[in-house]
Design an enzyme around this catalytic site. Structure first.
Site, PDB file in Angstrom:
ATOM      1  N   LYS A   1       7.233  -1.578  17.212  1.00 19.86           N
ATOM      2  CA  LYS A   1       6.727  -2.660  16.356  1.00 19.86           C
ATOM      3  C   LYS A   1       7.887  -3.207  15.534  1.00 19.86           C
ATOM      4  O   LYS A   1       8.408  -2.543  14.638  1.00 19.86           O
ATOM      5  CB  LYS A   1       5.606  -2.154  15.450  1.00 19.86           C
ATOM      6  CG  LYS A   1       5.048  -3.293  14.594  1.00 19.86           C
ATOM      7  CD  LYS A   1       3.692  -2.978  14.100  1.00 19.86           C
ATOM      8  CE  LYS A   1       3.139  -4.104  13.252  1.00 19.86           C
ATOM      9  NZ  LYS A   1       1.847  -3.768  12.687  1.00 19.86           N
TER      10      LYS A   1
ATOM     11  N   LEU B   1       1.896   2.792   2.870  1.00 25.15           N
ATOM     12  CA  LEU B   1       1.597   3.605   4.060  1.00 25.15           C
ATOM     13  C   LEU B   1       0.833   4.895   3.737  1.00 25.15           C
ATOM     14  O   LEU B   1       1.069   5.954   4.333  1.00 25.15           O
ATOM     15  CB  LEU B   1       2.891   3.897   4.832  1.00 25.15           C
ATOM     16  CG  LEU B   1       3.564   2.639   5.415  1.00 25.15           C
ATOM     17  CD1 LEU B   1       4.965   2.959   5.943  1.00 25.15           C
ATOM     18  CD2 LEU B   1       2.732   2.005   6.518  1.00 25.15           C
TER      19      LEU B   1
ATOM     20  N   ASN C   1      -0.412   4.244  15.589  1.00 25.31           N
ATOM     21  CA  ASN C   1       0.770   3.722  14.896  1.00 25.31           C
ATOM     22  C   ASN C   1       1.416   4.882  14.148  1.00 25.31           C
ATOM     23  O   ASN C   1       0.749   5.598  13.399  1.00 25.31           O
ATOM     24  CB  ASN C   1       0.323   2.607  13.941  1.00 25.31           C
ATOM     25  CG  ASN C   1       1.486   1.980  13.186  1.00 25.31           C
ATOM     26  OD1 ASN C   1       2.028   2.575  12.265  1.00 25.31           O
ATOM     27  ND2 ASN C   1       1.857   0.777  13.572  1.00 25.31           N
TER      28      ASN C   1
ATOM     29  N   THR D   1      -5.121  -9.173   8.888  1.00 22.48           N
ATOM     30  CA  THR D   1      -5.651  -9.580   7.584  1.00 22.48           C
ATOM     31  C   THR D   1      -7.036 -10.243   7.695  1.00 22.48           C
ATOM     32  O   THR D   1      -7.860 -10.109   6.784  1.00 22.48           O
ATOM     33  CB  THR D   1      -4.627 -10.530   6.912  1.00 22.48           C
ATOM     34  OG1 THR D   1      -3.411  -9.792   6.757  1.00 22.48           O
ATOM     35  CG2 THR D   1      -5.087 -11.009   5.558  1.00 22.48           C
TER      36      THR D   1
ATOM     37  N   ILE E   1       0.851  -1.201   0.000  1.00 22.23           N
ATOM     38  CA  ILE E   1       0.000   0.000   0.000  1.00 22.23           C
ATOM     39  C   ILE E   1       0.886   1.251   0.000  1.00 22.23           C
ATOM     40  O   ILE E   1       0.529   2.270  -0.590  1.00 22.23           O
ATOM     41  CB  ILE E   1      -0.929   0.011   1.251  1.00 22.23           C
ATOM     42  CG1 ILE E   1      -1.753  -1.279   1.352  1.00 22.23           C
ATOM     43  CG2 ILE E   1      -1.821   1.253   1.280  1.00 22.23           C
ATOM     44  CD1 ILE E   1      -2.777  -1.495   0.283  1.00 22.23           C
TER      45      ILE E   1
ATOM     46  N   CYS F   1      10.578   1.062   8.190  1.00 25.39           N
ATOM     47  CA  CYS F   1      10.588   2.076   7.132  1.00 25.39           C
ATOM     48  C   CYS F   1      12.022   2.435   6.797  1.00 25.39           C
ATOM     49  O   CYS F   1      12.880   2.454   7.678  1.00 25.39           O
ATOM     50  CB  CYS F   1       9.901   3.351   7.622  1.00 25.39           C
ATOM     51  SG  CYS F   1       8.158   3.151   7.856  1.00 25.39           S
TER      52      CYS F   1
HETATM   53  C1  LIG Z   1      -3.038  -3.882   4.096  1.00 23.79           C
HETATM   54  C2  LIG Z   1      -2.116  -3.816   5.269  1.00 23.79           C
HETATM   55  C3  LIG Z   1      -1.695  -2.579   5.753  1.00 23.79           C
HETATM   56  C4  LIG Z   1      -0.826  -2.507   6.836  1.00 23.79           C
HETATM   57  N1  LIG Z   1      -0.443  -1.269   7.309  1.00 23.79           N
HETATM   58  C5  LIG Z   1       0.382  -1.188   8.387  1.00 23.79           C
HETATM   59  C6  LIG Z   1       0.752   0.087   8.927  1.00 23.79           C
HETATM   60  O1  LIG Z   1       0.297   1.147   8.480  1.00 23.79           O
HETATM   61  N2  LIG Z   1       1.633   0.108   9.970  1.00 23.79           N
HETATM   62  C7  LIG Z   1       2.122  -1.048  10.540  1.00 23.79           C
HETATM   63  O2  LIG Z   1       2.907  -0.979  11.493  1.00 23.79           O
HETATM   64  N3  LIG Z   1       1.744  -2.269  10.067  1.00 23.79           N
HETATM   65  C8  LIG Z   1       0.897  -2.362   9.026  1.00 23.79           C
HETATM   66  N4  LIG Z   1       0.500  -3.595   8.563  1.00 23.79           N
HETATM   67  C9  LIG Z   1       0.971  -4.824   9.243  1.00 23.79           C
HETATM   68  C10 LIG Z   1      -0.106  -5.376  10.212  1.00 23.79           C
HETATM   69  O3  LIG Z   1      -0.426  -4.432  11.210  1.00 23.79           O
HETATM   70  C11 LIG Z   1       0.348  -6.699  10.879  1.00 23.79           C
HETATM   71  O4  LIG Z   1       1.533  -6.455  11.602  1.00 23.79           O
HETATM   72  C12 LIG Z   1       0.625  -7.807   9.872  1.00 23.79           C
HETATM   73  O5  LIG Z   1      -0.268  -7.745   8.785  1.00 23.79           O
HETATM   74  C13 LIG Z   1       0.550  -9.205  10.501  1.00 23.79           C
HETATM   75  O6  LIG Z   1      -0.742  -9.465  11.025  1.00 23.79           O
HETATM   76  P1  LIG Z   1      -1.893 -10.249  10.175  1.00 23.79           P
HETATM   77  O7  LIG Z   1      -1.230 -11.456   9.571  1.00 23.79           O
HETATM   78  O8  LIG Z   1      -2.955 -10.588  11.185  1.00 23.79           O
HETATM   79  O9  LIG Z   1      -2.362  -9.290   9.136  1.00 23.79           O
HETATM   80  C14 LIG Z   1      -0.370  -3.702   7.464  1.00 23.79           C
HETATM   81  C15 LIG Z   1      -0.811  -4.937   6.980  1.00 23.79           C
HETATM   82  C16 LIG Z   1      -1.669  -5.011   5.908  1.00 23.79           C
HETATM   83  C17 LIG Z   1      -2.131  -6.372   5.433  1.00 23.79           C
END
Ligand SMILES: Cc1cc2nc3c(=O)[nH]c(=O)nc-3n(C[C@H](O)[C@H](O)[C@H](O)COP(=O)(O)O)c2cc1C
Length: 321
Positions: A182, A90, A116, A283, A88, A147
């Site tokens: 994180k 961010l 976050n 997810t 995406i 990042c």
């Molecule tokens: C579409 C999407 C956007 C995400 N955006 C962020 C974000 O802005 N900041 C962040 O620290 N992690 C972001 N993540 C990571 C998630 O917060 C999480 O750490 C990661 O997806 C693992 O968890 P899950 O398998 O339950 O999705 C994003 C993940 C996805 C799939």
């Protein structure tokens, strides 16, 4: 005879009694351990038709930066076996719009709000963190360190120990709020980064962020994502995430928010037994917008089945021999 009856009554009583799911996470009071993973639940309002936010332990909002960011060009998402790749980029409206338009909505609810934050230089991180300090309704900060530092040749903060330590130390000094680092899973030894976060003065840890991945369309011989690579999330990464939480829980005494592929209450309890005090659902929200509530009721029913009165007693209790 009577003592057998008494013990049966006790078992019945504990099965009927609501288990205590409350968590004190680095000074943040959570009514239960279920949070939303950043970037998968917007700023809360997007899911309001499906989820009563008052029922959640907390909302971790989509990443917020000092200035607005447009994100990457499409395609930005690709479904994989048991997961998804995303790039995406961010995308977000920046901290000023967040404070003016998103926080007033979120602070109406009886739930913790964890913001976050991210940036592309140390100064950008510090800038956004300073803007959030003292804002009513903000319970804590989750610092996404996955990042690149554009001022240092694009080295990713979260995969370089010195850069991670310097960044987290600067963030720690810039705010009075609880700081949750994180961590990136794209490293050889995640415990070194957990120690760096502890040494920088962080109050808690979140893990894991997405695993770097790639998918290719063999017909046109091009990457599936315009960005070429993306972050892998979903059930495919759960065993990696559980392993990392377990390793980190033994390495540092900081409380952990565990995440990576959680879909059910039992998935969440794997993380709790591995050493997480709270968990985040990511997810799964895209597949089932009520996934957070399903995970919550799954945790509660499993605890009842097991006659466990208190979630906190299970943290780190895997019997690994
Ligand atoms: C579409 C999407 C956007 C995400 N955006 C962020 C974000 O802005 N900041 C962040 O620290 N992690 C972001 N993540 C990571 C998630 O917060 C999480 O750490 C990661 O997806 C693992 O968890 P899950 O398998 O339950 O999705 C994003 C993940 C996805 C799939």
């Amino acid at each position: 005879m009577r003592s057998k009856k008494n013990s049966e009554l006790r078992t019945l009583h504990s099965a009927l009694k609501r288990p205590d799911l409350s968590v004190n996470f680095a000074g943040i009071r959570l009514k239960n351990p279920v949070l939303t993973a950043s970037g998968t639940f917007g700023y809360g309002s997007e899911f309001a038709d499906f989820v009563d936010l008052n029922k959640l332990g907390g909302v971790i909002v989509k990443g917020v930066s000092l200035r607005p960011i447009k994100g990457n060009p499409p395609p930005r998402i690709w479904e994989t076996p048991s997961g998804m790749l995303n790039a995406i980029g961010l995308e977000n409206p920046g901290v000023d719009v967040f404070l003016d338009e998103k926080m007033p909505y979120l602070r109406q609810f009886d739930t913790a709000v964890i913001v976050n934050v991210f940036g592309y230089s140390l100064e950008e991180y510090v800038g956004v963190v300073e803007r959030l300090d003292g804002v009513p309704g903000v319970s804590g900060l989750e610092v996404n360190i996955s990042c690149p530092n554009v001022k240092a040749g694009g080295i990713v903060f979260g995969t370089n120990l010195k850069a991670a330590f310097e960044l987290l130390s600067a963030v720690r000094k810039a705010t009075t709020l609880p700081v949750i680092a994180k961590l990136s899973p794209n490293v050889t030894d995640i415990t070194e980064f957990a120690r760096a976060a502890r040494d920088a003065g962080c109050d808690g840890l979140s893990l894991i962020n997405t695993l770097l991945g790639m998918a290719i369309d063999v017909r046109c011989r091009r990457p599936r994502l315009a960005n070429c690579t993306g972050g892998l999330s979903g059930p495919a990464i759960r065993p990696v995430a559980v392993r990392m939480v377990w390793q980190v829980a033994q390495a540092v005494p900081l409380p952990i928010i565990g995440m990576g592929g959680i879909v059910t209450g039992e998935d969440a309890l794997e993380f709790i037994l591995a050493g997480a005090s709270a968990i985040a659902v990511g997810t799964a929200n895209f597949v089932n917008p009520r996934a957070t509530l399903d995970v919550l009721s799954g945790i509660e029913s499993t605890l009842r089945e097991q006659g466990a009165g208190n979630l906190a007693d299970l943290v780190g209790k895997v019997d690994a021999g």
